[in-house]
Scaffold this motif. Structure first.
Motif, PDB file in Angstrom:
ATOM      1  N   SER A 134      21.384 -29.391  -5.116  1.00 58.17           N
ATOM      2  CA  SER A 134      20.714 -28.307  -4.398  1.00 58.17           C
ATOM      3  C   SER A 134      19.218 -28.549  -4.286  1.00 58.17           C
ATOM      4  O   SER A 134      18.609 -29.130  -5.187  1.00 58.17           O
ATOM      5  N   THR A 135      18.636 -28.049  -3.213  1.00 62.72           N
ATOM      6  CA  THR A 135      17.189 -28.102  -3.058  1.00 62.72           C
ATOM      7  C   THR A 135      16.535 -27.066  -3.975  1.00 62.72           C
ATOM      8  O   THR A 135      17.208 -26.176  -4.501  1.00 62.72           O
ATOM      9  N   ARG A 136      15.232 -27.196  -4.146  1.00 61.56           N
ATOM     10  CA  ARG A 136      14.465 -26.319  -5.042  1.00 61.56           C
ATOM     11  C   ARG A 136      14.719 -24.846  -4.755  1.00 61.56           C
ATOM     12  O   ARG A 136      14.943 -24.058  -5.659  1.00 61.56           O
ATOM     13  N   ASP A 137      14.686 -24.472  -3.501  1.00 62.34           N
ATOM     14  CA  ASP A 137      14.856 -23.064  -3.148  1.00 62.34           C
ATOM     15  C   ASP A 137      16.326 -22.644  -3.073  1.00 62.34           C
ATOM     16  O   ASP A 137      16.627 -21.481  -2.891  1.00 62.34           O
ATOM     17  N   GLY A 138      17.231 -23.601  -3.205  1.00 63.68           N
ATOM     18  CA  GLY A 138      18.660 -23.294  -3.166  1.00 63.68           C
ATOM     19  C   GLY A 138      19.215 -23.035  -1.788  1.00 63.68           C
ATOM     20  O   GLY A 138      20.377 -22.675  -1.641  1.00 63.68           O
ATOM     21  N   ASP A 139      18.376 -23.227  -0.764  1.00 60.57           N
ATOM     22  CA  ASP A 139      18.825 -22.964   0.604  1.00 60.57           C
ATOM     23  C   ASP A 139      19.846 -23.973   1.103  1.00 60.57           C
ATOM     24  O   ASP A 139      20.675 -23.654   1.941  1.00 60.57           O
ATOM     25  N   GLU A 140      19.750 -25.205   0.605  1.00 58.73           N
ATOM     26  CA  GLU A 140      20.661 -26.242   1.068  1.00 58.73           C
ATOM     27  C   GLU A 140      21.298 -26.944  -0.121  1.00 58.73           C
ATOM     28  O   GLU A 140      20.671 -27.103  -1.165  1.00 58.73           O
ATOM     29  N   SER A 141      22.557 -27.361   0.069  1.00 63.25           N
ATOM     30  CA  SER A 141      23.242 -28.079  -1.002  1.00 63.25           C
ATOM     31  C   SER A 141      24.313 -29.001  -0.424  1.00 63.25           C
ATOM     32  O   SER A 141      24.741 -28.832   0.710  1.00 63.25           O
ATOM     33  N   SER A 179      11.820 -31.214  -4.945  1.00 59.32           N
ATOM     34  CA  SER A 179      12.483 -30.708  -6.139  1.00 59.32           C
ATOM     35  C   SER A 179      13.957 -30.471  -5.817  1.00 59.32           C
ATOM     36  O   SER A 179      14.281 -29.839  -4.813  1.00 59.32           O
ATOM     37  N   TYR A 180      14.823 -30.986  -6.672  1.00 57.88           N
ATOM     38  CA  TYR A 180      16.257 -30.763  -6.492  1.00 57.88           C
ATOM     39  C   TYR A 180      16.940 -30.749  -7.847  1.00 57.88           C
ATOM     40  O   TYR A 180      16.359 -31.167  -8.866  1.00 57.88           O
ATOM     41  N   ASN A 209      17.366 -32.099 -13.266  1.00 60.91           N
ATOM     42  CA  ASN A 209      16.369 -31.389 -12.463  1.00 60.91           C
ATOM     43  C   ASN A 209      15.221 -32.348 -12.212  1.00 60.91           C
ATOM     44  O   ASN A 209      14.637 -32.872 -13.155  1.00 60.91           O
TER      45      ASN A 209
END
Length: 135
Positions: A44-51, A83-84, A99
Motif C-alpha cells: 500500500s501507498t503511504r496514504d492507503g489510497d492505492e494498493s 512511503s509504502y 515499512n
C-alpha cells in the motif's frame, strides 16, 4: 528558452515520467521455515489510497505489481517523498511486513523474504520481512 524561464518561475519543468509510489514486490512467506499457503500480501501507498495484492500458493511465493502514476512535470525544488508498506494476512493473524520511507525515486522492484515466526526488530517496530534486492 520559454520552457526554461517557465521552469525557473514555477519550479517545475514538463517532463512526463512514471513515478513509482511502491515497487513491484516478489518474495516468499514462511513460518518456521515452512512455506505459508494462502497468505494475502498487500503493498500500500503511504496514504492507503492505492494498493496491490497477491496470495501465496502452496510453496509460499508471491509477486505484486508496482504502484505508479504518470507525472507530467518534474518539480525542481526537490525529490518526492516515497512511503509504502507491506502487510501479510493469514487466517490467524495480521503481520506488518515492511515499512519504507525515503526521499527520492524508489526502485522499480524489490525482493523480500518474510518469516512469520521470527519478527525482526527495526527502529522501534517489529516487522516480518527483510528486503534483500532492489532494482
Amino acid at each position: 528558452s520559454i520552457l526554461l524561464l517557465s521552469g525557473m518561475v514555477t519550479g517545475c519543468m514538463p517532463l512526463p515520467h512514471s513515478l513509482y509510489l511502491a515497487p513491484a514486490v516478489e518474495g516468499v512467506v514462511t513460518s518456521n521455515g515452512v512455506p505459508v499457503q494462502n497468505a494475502e500480501i498487500t503493498v500500500s501507498t503511504r496514504d492507503g489510497d492505492e494498493s496491490q495484492k497477491s496470495v501465496t500458493d502452496r510453496d509460499g511465493p508471491f509477486i505484486t505489481k508496482p504502484i505508479r502514476k504518470l507525472e507530467l512535470f518534474v518539480f525542481l525544488p526537490g525529490d518526492p517523498l516515497i512511503s509504502y508498506s507491506i502487510t501479510i494476512s493469514t487466517a490467524e493473524k495480521h503481520y506488518e511486513g515492511l515499512n519504507e520511507f525515503f526521499v527520492g525515486y524508489g526502485p522499480e522492484k524489490i525482493s523480500v523474504a518474510c518469516e512469520l515466526s521470527k519478527p525482526v526488530q527495526s527502529q522501534k517496530e517489529e516487522r516480518y520481512c527483510l528486503s534483500y534486492s532492489h532494482e
